[in-house]
Design a protein around this motif. Structure first.
Motif, PDB file in Angstrom:
ATOM      1  N   ALA A  20       0.826  -1.208   0.000  1.00 44.64           N
ATOM      2  CA  ALA A  20       0.000   0.000   0.000  1.00 44.64           C
ATOM      3  C   ALA A  20       0.859   1.257   0.000  1.00 44.64           C
ATOM      4  O   ALA A  20       0.513   2.247  -0.661  1.00 44.64           O
ATOM      5  N   ALA A  21       1.974   1.223   0.710  1.00 46.38           N
ATOM      6  CA  ALA A  21       2.870   2.384   0.735  1.00 46.38           C
ATOM      7  C   ALA A  21       3.447   2.647  -0.647  1.00 46.38           C
ATOM      8  O   ALA A  21       3.542   3.805  -1.078  1.00 46.38           O
ATOM      9  N   ASN A  22       3.803   1.599  -1.353  1.00 50.38           N
ATOM     10  CA  ASN A  22       4.309   1.763  -2.718  1.00 50.38           C
ATOM     11  C   ASN A  22       3.241   2.340  -3.640  1.00 50.38           C
ATOM     12  O   ASN A  22       3.510   3.216  -4.458  1.00 50.38           O
ATOM     13  N   GLU A  23       2.030   1.836  -3.498  1.00 49.72           N
ATOM     14  CA  GLU A  23       0.918   2.335  -4.317  1.00 49.72           C
ATOM     15  C   GLU A  23       0.601   3.789  -3.966  1.00 49.72           C
ATOM     16  O   GLU A  23       0.294   4.596  -4.840  1.00 49.72           O
ATOM     17  N   LEU A  24       0.692   4.115  -2.689  1.00 45.92           N
ATOM     18  CA  LEU A  24       0.444   5.482  -2.234  1.00 45.92           C
ATOM     19  C   LEU A  24       1.443   6.447  -2.879  1.00 45.92           C
ATOM     20  O   LEU A  24       1.079   7.555  -3.281  1.00 45.92           O
ATOM     21  N   TYR A  25       2.681   6.017  -3.002  1.00 47.68           N
ATOM     22  CA  TYR A  25       3.694   6.843  -3.654  1.00 47.68           C
ATOM     23  C   TYR A  25       3.295   7.128  -5.102  1.00 47.68           C
ATOM     24  O   TYR A  25       3.357   8.270  -5.563  1.00 47.68           O
ATOM     25  N   LYS A  26       2.870   6.094  -5.815  1.00 51.16           N
ATOM     26  CA  LYS A  26       2.458   6.254  -7.214  1.00 51.16           C
ATOM     27  C   LYS A  26       1.256   7.189  -7.327  1.00 51.16           C
ATOM     28  O   LYS A  26       1.196   8.046  -8.215  1.00 51.16           O
ATOM     29  N   LEU A  27       0.297   7.023  -6.422  1.00 52.54           N
ATOM     30  CA  LEU A  27      -0.890   7.878  -6.450  1.00 52.54           C
ATOM     31  C   LEU A  27      -0.540   9.323  -6.112  1.00 52.54           C
ATOM     32  O   LEU A  27      -1.112  10.258  -6.677  1.00 52.54           O
ATOM     33  N   GLY A  28       0.396   9.507  -5.198  1.00 48.35           N
ATOM     34  CA  GLY A  28       0.845  10.857  -4.858  1.00 48.35           C
ATOM     35  C   GLY A  28       1.532  11.530  -6.028  1.00 48.35           C
ATOM     36  O   GLY A  28       1.333  12.729  -6.282  1.00 48.35           O
ATOM     37  N   GLU A  29       2.301  10.760  -6.756  1.00 43.02           N
ATOM     38  CA  GLU A  29       2.970  11.285  -7.938  1.00 43.02           C
ATOM     39  C   GLU A  29       1.945  11.675  -9.014  1.00 43.02           C
ATOM     40  O   GLU A  29       2.048  12.740  -9.626  1.00 43.02           O
TER      41      GLU A  29
END
Length: 108
Positions: A20-29
């Motif tokens: 989820a943290a990795n996905e959150l990074y992508k969504l933030g970008e």
């Protein structure tokens, strides 16, 4: 619930949190990128309307309407990011509860 089962669930939850943290990074970008695109398109549209002689008081509203697709994308990406944050918080809560159960069972 046995200690081995709780331990496995803690491990599973921690892996979900990592993903989820990795996905959150992508969504933030994506959120930041769509914000940048929207602001650039809005500025370009405002400048275009100003050079065409539109009344200053109307430029802001008309510009936002004309670049509405970019505004939608920006808002959509922001909602997705916030939903992902809520999901991460839910996983954290689950992990915390499992760790409490594990501590309680280890004490006995």
């Amino acid at each position: 619930m046995e200690i081995a089962q709780v331990t496995q669930e803690v491990y599973t939850a921690s892996k979900r949190l990592e993903k989820a943290a990795n996905e959150l990074y992508k969504l933030g970008e994506a959120k930041a990128s769509s914000e940048q695109v929207y602001r650039v398109k809005l500025a370009q549209e405002m400048l275009k309307l100003k050079t065409e002689g539109m009344a200053v008081g109307m430029i802001s509203d008309v510009s936002k309407g004309n670049v509405g697709d970019y505004l939608f994308k920006r808002d959509y990406d922001e909602v997705r990011f916030k939903a992902a944050l809520e999901s991460v918080d839910a996983i954290k809560s689950q992990l915390s509860a499992l760790q409490s159960i594990l501590r309680y069972q280890s004490d006995f």
